[in-house]
Write a protein that holds these residues in place. Structure first.
Motif, PDB file in Angstrom:
ATOM      1  N   ASP A  63       0.798  -1.138  -0.029  1.00 34.09           N
ATOM      2  CA  ASP A  63      -0.057  -0.104  -0.058  1.00 34.09           C
ATOM      3  C   ASP A  63       0.963   1.175   0.082  1.00 34.09           C
ATOM      4  O   ASP A  63       0.279   2.242   0.111  1.00 34.09           O
ATOM      5  N   GLU A  92     -10.437   5.162   2.523  1.00 35.60           N
ATOM      6  CA  GLU A  92      -9.383   4.726   3.540  1.00 35.60           C
ATOM      7  C   GLU A  92      -9.365   3.440   3.654  1.00 35.60           C
ATOM      8  O   GLU A  92      -8.686   2.769   4.537  1.00 35.60           O
ATOM      9  N   ASN A  93     -10.239   2.474   2.959  1.00 39.53           N
ATOM     10  CA  ASN A  93     -10.397   1.099   3.028  1.00 39.53           C
ATOM     11  C   ASN A  93     -10.507   0.552   4.600  1.00 39.53           C
ATOM     12  O   ASN A  93      -9.859  -0.146   5.084  1.00 39.53           O
ATOM     13  N   THR A  94     -11.331   1.196   5.282  1.00 39.29           N
ATOM     14  CA  THR A  94     -11.612   0.933   6.607  1.00 39.29           C
ATOM     15  C   THR A  94     -13.258   0.573   6.632  1.00 39.29           C
ATOM     16  O   THR A  94     -14.212   1.083   6.041  1.00 39.29           O
ATOM     17  N   ASN A 144     -12.258  -0.837  14.388  1.00 47.28           N
ATOM     18  CA  ASN A 144     -11.934  -0.531  12.936  1.00 47.28           C
ATOM     19  C   ASN A 144     -11.084  -1.832  12.443  1.00 47.28           C
ATOM     20  O   ASN A 144     -10.304  -2.350  13.077  1.00 47.28           O
ATOM     21  N   LYS A 199      -9.558  -3.134   8.519  1.00 41.08           N
ATOM     22  CA  LYS A 199      -9.096  -2.955   7.219  1.00 41.08           C
ATOM     23  C   LYS A 199      -9.971  -3.663   6.337  1.00 41.08           C
ATOM     24  O   LYS A 199      -9.971  -4.973   6.501  1.00 41.08           O
ATOM     25  N   GLU A 207      -7.854  -8.880   7.866  1.00 37.91           N
ATOM     26  CA  GLU A 207      -8.496  -8.019   7.105  1.00 37.91           C
ATOM     27  C   GLU A 207      -9.766  -8.507   6.393  1.00 37.91           C
ATOM     28  O   GLU A 207      -9.942  -9.856   6.113  1.00 37.91           O
TER      29      GLU A 207
END
Length: 277
Positions: free
Chosen positions: A28, A191-193, A200, A202, A233
């Motif tokens: 990333d 933010e890919n969250t 939180n 990912k 994730e």
């Protein structure tokens, strides 16, 4: 120096102190790459990139197996690239590319040694070969603790994280079978969250860089179940366990002047904002 296991898969790398330079770049933080250099961001907050220069004869080890130096070999969206400079001349001589993708198993053909994948492709194929008569082929299956598993232990509905060499001759599979269930209170595809029960998480990317889950796939205020990959994730929605219960969130409150005035509330319900008194 790097080391291989009994299946001829690279499992470790050892840099000599004061002789080797090692640089690790997370997927990333990659900006651009070709066979001469890799541009990357050193920190998340950086606006300018740094450049790692590659030797003209750089050796590329892709998911445990050496591969041809092709233009797109560094175009990864999960994992990392580890660069090794053997002689400290400022040019990196070896590039270890470690990347992966995660899947839900649709079904397993134990006779042919093939795992069929649900709703996703791996190297443009809807299946993963885990057993073959080819003597050069190596496949390793483990659980989340690293314990070896047999193909016969894999079944429909299992979730797996897969690392595969470019030619498909080296395969590592981690059987994950894990996930998270809770009320979705926030999601941010930029933010890919995603926030579930106040925690939180990912959102994982597919091998092509697209998100496994888009913001349109979940509804704020809804209890849902998700699959997580080997690294925790979220990569897919668990449709078999997601429930339809919805919760109301108070996002604003106002009390107008006056003893008899009603309290005004702004509510978020099922992704829709409503004002009530």
């Amino acid at each position: 120096r790097y080391f291989v296991d009994e299946d001829d898969v690279v499992v470790a790398m050892l840099a000599k102190p004061n002789t080797n330079e090692v640089l690790e770049i997370a997927a990333d933080r990659l900006d651009s790459a070709d066979l001469t250099a890799i541009a990357y961001y050193e920190n998340d907050a950086d606006s300018r990139t740094k450049k790692a220069e590659l030797d003209e004869s750089v050796m590329v080890v892709y998911n445990g197996k050496t591969t041809e130096r092709e233009a797109d070999v560094f175009a990864i969206h999960n994992g990392k690239i580890t660069l090794l400079d053997n002689d400290r001349d400022g040019l990196y001589d070896v590039a270890f590319v470690t990347t992966y993708d995660s899947f839900i198993i649709e079904r397993v053909s134990y006779k042919s040694g093939i795992v069929f994948l649900k709703s996703k492709m791996l190297n443009n194929r809807p299946y993963l070969q885990l057993e073959t008569d080819d003597r050069d082929f190596r496949a390793v299956i483990t659980d989340m603790e690293g314990e070896t598993m047999e193909l016969s232990e894999i079944k429909e509905g299992d979730t797996i994280t897969v690392s595969q060499s470019r030619d498909g001759m080296r395969v590592r599979v981690c059987v994950v079978n894990d996930g998270v269930t809770g009320v979705v209170s926030q999601g941010d595809s930029a933010e890919n969250t995603i926030t579930i029960d106040g925690e939180n998480y990912k959102l994982a990317k597919n091998a092509d860089g697209t998100l496994g889950i888009a913001s349109s796939d979940f509804v704020i205020g809804t209890e849902m179940s998700f699959y997580t990959d080997q690294y925790g994730e979220i990569f897919a929605i668990n449709d078999t366990e997601t429930v339809s219960s919805q919760y109301v969130y108070i996002v604003g409150m106002d009390t107008p002047r006056g003893l008899s005035s009603d309290v005004q509330l702004k509510l978020l319900y099922g992704g829709t904002m409503k004002e009530v008194e």
